[in-house]
Design a protein around this motif. Sequence first.
Motif, PDB file in Angstrom:
ATOM      1  N   PHE A 260       0.828  -1.210   0.000  1.00  0.00           N
ATOM      2  CA  PHE A 260       0.000   0.000   0.000  1.00  0.00           C
ATOM      3  C   PHE A 260       0.862   1.260   0.000  1.00  0.00           C
ATOM      4  O   PHE A 260       0.531   2.259  -0.653  1.00  0.00           O
ATOM      5  CB  PHE A 260      -0.943   0.006   1.209  1.00  0.00           C
ATOM      6  CG  PHE A 260      -2.190  -0.798   1.014  1.00  0.00           C
ATOM      7  CD1 PHE A 260      -3.151  -0.418   0.079  1.00  0.00           C
ATOM      8  CD2 PHE A 260      -2.419  -1.946   1.747  1.00  0.00           C
ATOM      9  CE1 PHE A 260      -4.300  -1.161  -0.112  1.00  0.00           C
ATOM     10  CE2 PHE A 260      -3.568  -2.704   1.561  1.00  0.00           C
ATOM     11  CZ  PHE A 260      -4.519  -2.308   0.633  1.00  0.00           C
ATOM     12  N   GLU A 261       1.974   1.224   0.707  1.00  0.00           N
ATOM     13  CA  GLU A 261       2.880   2.379   0.712  1.00  0.00           C
ATOM     14  C   GLU A 261       3.475   2.607  -0.671  1.00  0.00           C
ATOM     15  O   GLU A 261       3.594   3.750  -1.136  1.00  0.00           O
ATOM     16  CB  GLU A 261       3.990   2.174   1.752  1.00  0.00           C
ATOM     17  CG  GLU A 261       3.518   2.059   3.191  1.00  0.00           C
ATOM     18  CD  GLU A 261       2.955   3.356   3.747  1.00  0.00           C
ATOM     19  OE1 GLU A 261       3.114   4.414   3.108  1.00  0.00           O
ATOM     20  OE2 GLU A 261       2.349   3.310   4.826  1.00  0.00           O
ATOM     21  N   GLN A 263       2.089   1.729  -3.504  1.00  0.00           N
ATOM     22  CA  GLN A 263       0.997   2.219  -4.339  1.00  0.00           C
ATOM     23  C   GLN A 263       0.729   3.700  -4.090  1.00  0.00           C
ATOM     24  O   GLN A 263       0.513   4.471  -5.024  1.00  0.00           O
ATOM     25  CB  GLN A 263      -0.263   1.396  -4.058  1.00  0.00           C
ATOM     26  CG  GLN A 263      -1.476   1.769  -4.897  1.00  0.00           C
ATOM     27  CD  GLN A 263      -1.341   1.355  -6.348  1.00  0.00           C
ATOM     28  OE1 GLN A 263      -0.424   0.618  -6.696  1.00  0.00           O
ATOM     29  NE2 GLN A 263      -2.239   1.837  -7.186  1.00  0.00           N
ATOM     30  N   ARG A 264       0.757   4.090  -2.833  1.00  0.00           N
ATOM     31  CA  ARG A 264       0.445   5.478  -2.481  1.00  0.00           C
ATOM     32  C   ARG A 264       1.471   6.446  -3.041  1.00  0.00           C
ATOM     33  O   ARG A 264       1.115   7.507  -3.559  1.00  0.00           O
ATOM     34  CB  ARG A 264       0.387   5.612  -0.950  1.00  0.00           C
ATOM     35  CG  ARG A 264       0.074   7.024  -0.452  1.00  0.00           C
ATOM     36  CD  ARG A 264       0.115   7.073   1.069  1.00  0.00           C
ATOM     37  NE  ARG A 264       1.459   6.845   1.575  1.00  0.00           N
ATOM     38  CZ  ARG A 264       2.377   7.810   1.705  1.00  0.00           C
ATOM     39  NH1 ARG A 264       2.098   9.057   1.333  1.00  0.00           N
ATOM     40  NH2 ARG A 264       3.579   7.530   2.182  1.00  0.00           N
ATOM     41  N   LYS A 265       2.735   6.074  -2.981  1.00  0.00           N
ATOM     42  CA  LYS A 265       3.784   7.036  -3.331  1.00  0.00           C
ATOM     43  C   LYS A 265       4.329   6.884  -4.740  1.00  0.00           C
ATOM     44  O   LYS A 265       4.745   7.877  -5.352  1.00  0.00           O
ATOM     45  CB  LYS A 265       4.929   6.927  -2.320  1.00  0.00           C
ATOM     46  CG  LYS A 265       5.999   7.995  -2.510  1.00  0.00           C
ATOM     47  CD  LYS A 265       7.003   7.981  -1.383  1.00  0.00           C
ATOM     48  CE  LYS A 265       8.039   9.093  -1.583  1.00  0.00           C
ATOM     49  NZ  LYS A 265       9.054   9.099  -0.502  1.00  0.00           N
ATOM     50  N   THR A 522      -3.898  13.811  -2.986  1.00  0.00           N
ATOM     51  CA  THR A 522      -4.230  12.501  -2.433  1.00  0.00           C
ATOM     52  C   THR A 522      -3.521  11.349  -3.098  1.00  0.00           C
ATOM     53  O   THR A 522      -3.504  10.260  -2.565  1.00  0.00           O
ATOM     54  CB  THR A 522      -5.750  12.246  -2.551  1.00  0.00           C
ATOM     55  OG1 THR A 522      -6.104  12.233  -3.929  1.00  0.00           O
ATOM     56  CG2 THR A 522      -6.540  13.293  -1.815  1.00  0.00           C
ATOM     57  N   ILE A 523      -2.956  11.546  -4.279  1.00  0.00           N
ATOM     58  CA  ILE A 523      -2.352  10.420  -4.987  1.00  0.00           C
ATOM     59  C   ILE A 523      -0.840  10.423  -4.868  1.00  0.00           C
ATOM     60  O   ILE A 523      -0.231   9.403  -4.591  1.00  0.00           O
ATOM     61  CB  ILE A 523      -2.754  10.431  -6.475  1.00  0.00           C
ATOM     62  CG1 ILE A 523      -4.274  10.327  -6.593  1.00  0.00           C
ATOM     63  CG2 ILE A 523      -2.100   9.285  -7.213  1.00  0.00           C
ATOM     64  CD1 ILE A 523      -4.777  10.373  -8.019  1.00  0.00           C
ATOM     65  N   GLY A 525       1.547  11.834  -2.770  1.00  0.00           N
ATOM     66  CA  GLY A 525       2.155  11.473  -1.498  1.00  0.00           C
ATOM     67  C   GLY A 525       3.625  11.776  -1.416  1.00  0.00           C
ATOM     68  O   GLY A 525       4.320  11.360  -0.502  1.00  0.00           O
TER      69      GLY A 525
END
Length: 526
Positions: A260-261, A263-265, A522-523, A525
């Motif tokens: 998830f990290e 994907q977020r960054k 929000t995308i 990061g």
Amino acid sequence: MKAMKKFTLSIGSFSMCWLLCFGQAQHPEEPQRTKVISLAELQDKIRGGWAGQTIGVTFGGPTEFHYNGTFIQDYQTIPWYDGYLKKWMEDVPGLYDDIYMDLTFVDVFERLGMDAPVDSFANAFANAGYTLWHANQAARYNILNGIKAPESGHWMNNPHADDIDYQIESDFAGLMNPGMPNSASEISDKIGHIMNYGDGWYGGVYVGAMYSLAFVSDDIHYVVKEALRTVPAESDFYKCISDVITWYERYPDDWKQTWFEIQRKWSEEVGCPDGVFAPFDIDAKINAAYIVLGLLYGNGDYTRTLEIATRAGQDSDCNPSSAGGILGTMMGYNKIPAHWKMGLADVEDMEFKYTTMSLNKVYDIGYRHALEMIRRNGGTIDENTATIALQRPTSVQYEKSFEGLYPVERVSVNQTITAEYAFDFEGTGIVLLGSAHKDRDELPNHVFSLELHIDGKKIETFSMSTDYTKRRHEIFWKYQLREGKHTVKVVVTNPRDGYRVWAGNYVVYGNMPVDGINYHSTISGR
């Protein structure tokens, strides 16, 4: 004094790392360190590397790009059984582009020697019979149309320069350079720039270095970290993999949290026009992150490594192929669990499609190439052992693709260009996606000639073939335009009945990120 103290600590930490991994610490003025390895073990590790990547790509084959922006859930079983390897080798030989691309370059070394010029490698893959995609196909088009390496892989000539292509075919560079990551990087500099640049090239440099170090260390965490020294610290590729290592240390028991990290960054695509404004992501660094995810959380367990590298999604056959090959090199062929070698003996004499090489043949060729590179880099070979002059990884040169380009919008076109197509856009760069087709398979191929005009000026004349292996991957692309409004016109100068140029959509770039919650807040990061 503070600067001197900091430098001393850095050298001490570096020496301690080598002390733990290779024996007593060495001062900078001492001779280069060596490692003695039996020839039997060297052969076993080379076999493990080639077999490991073949196992990995087969395991992940059914899931390739079926899980984009999501991981494969635990309740979904990924099949593996005796005969599975043979089924894929016979029924879907195109799955093995990870392997037959490597073998193309191995064959050039075998025929022309270790000093073969870059054009030999470029021409070999550009004229091969297999289908290519993304950076490889863009480079093939460039080479066939007079743009030689390394310009063929440069991002101004190749919209896919940051894609995964060399990353998935760089295994050979590490496997022929045991314990010599810098020598592997030299080969990657020559061959990797045929099709990639910047982060796309660094993916191959990094994977090659991990293979190289896997010969001389049994600690996969050390290999992952030490190989990263070959990549410039200021690059996004380095930062991405460094983040994965940090997140692993923060969440050592939860690979999904690290996923998830990532994907977020790191999931925003900039270069590959197929992945901009889409969940599809063939970018090298995020897929390399999934390789590292598998290696770190697998922690030397072959099954867990393949499972995680595959379940991370996106290019989920190539990523377990790289992870499986690196771990297979470290373990050696004989220690790869029997479960994963089910049916392997049945395919080891089968030639990979488009080649004259089988696994058994490349086991032998790869071993001989490794011996030659050991000699060339200051090592020695005797009757039963090889003495390798170990290399401390050093960084390759810094380069960055698509600098200052930010996606602004994707516009749907979906029409055939019979004579010309014109439109306006506002930005600093543009890519028009599309392809050339014939209406019936039995028709001979036709090569369209097209002109690109921007703001009333003819910018280039180019060709588009209906032959899929020789196709131009996009209709056109143009970067580094002045900021503002532009008029584009594409002209087909030799239309022909029964043939058409189809335009799908275009991607527009600006010189700064789009403001607002939908893009940056929000995308990103970052």
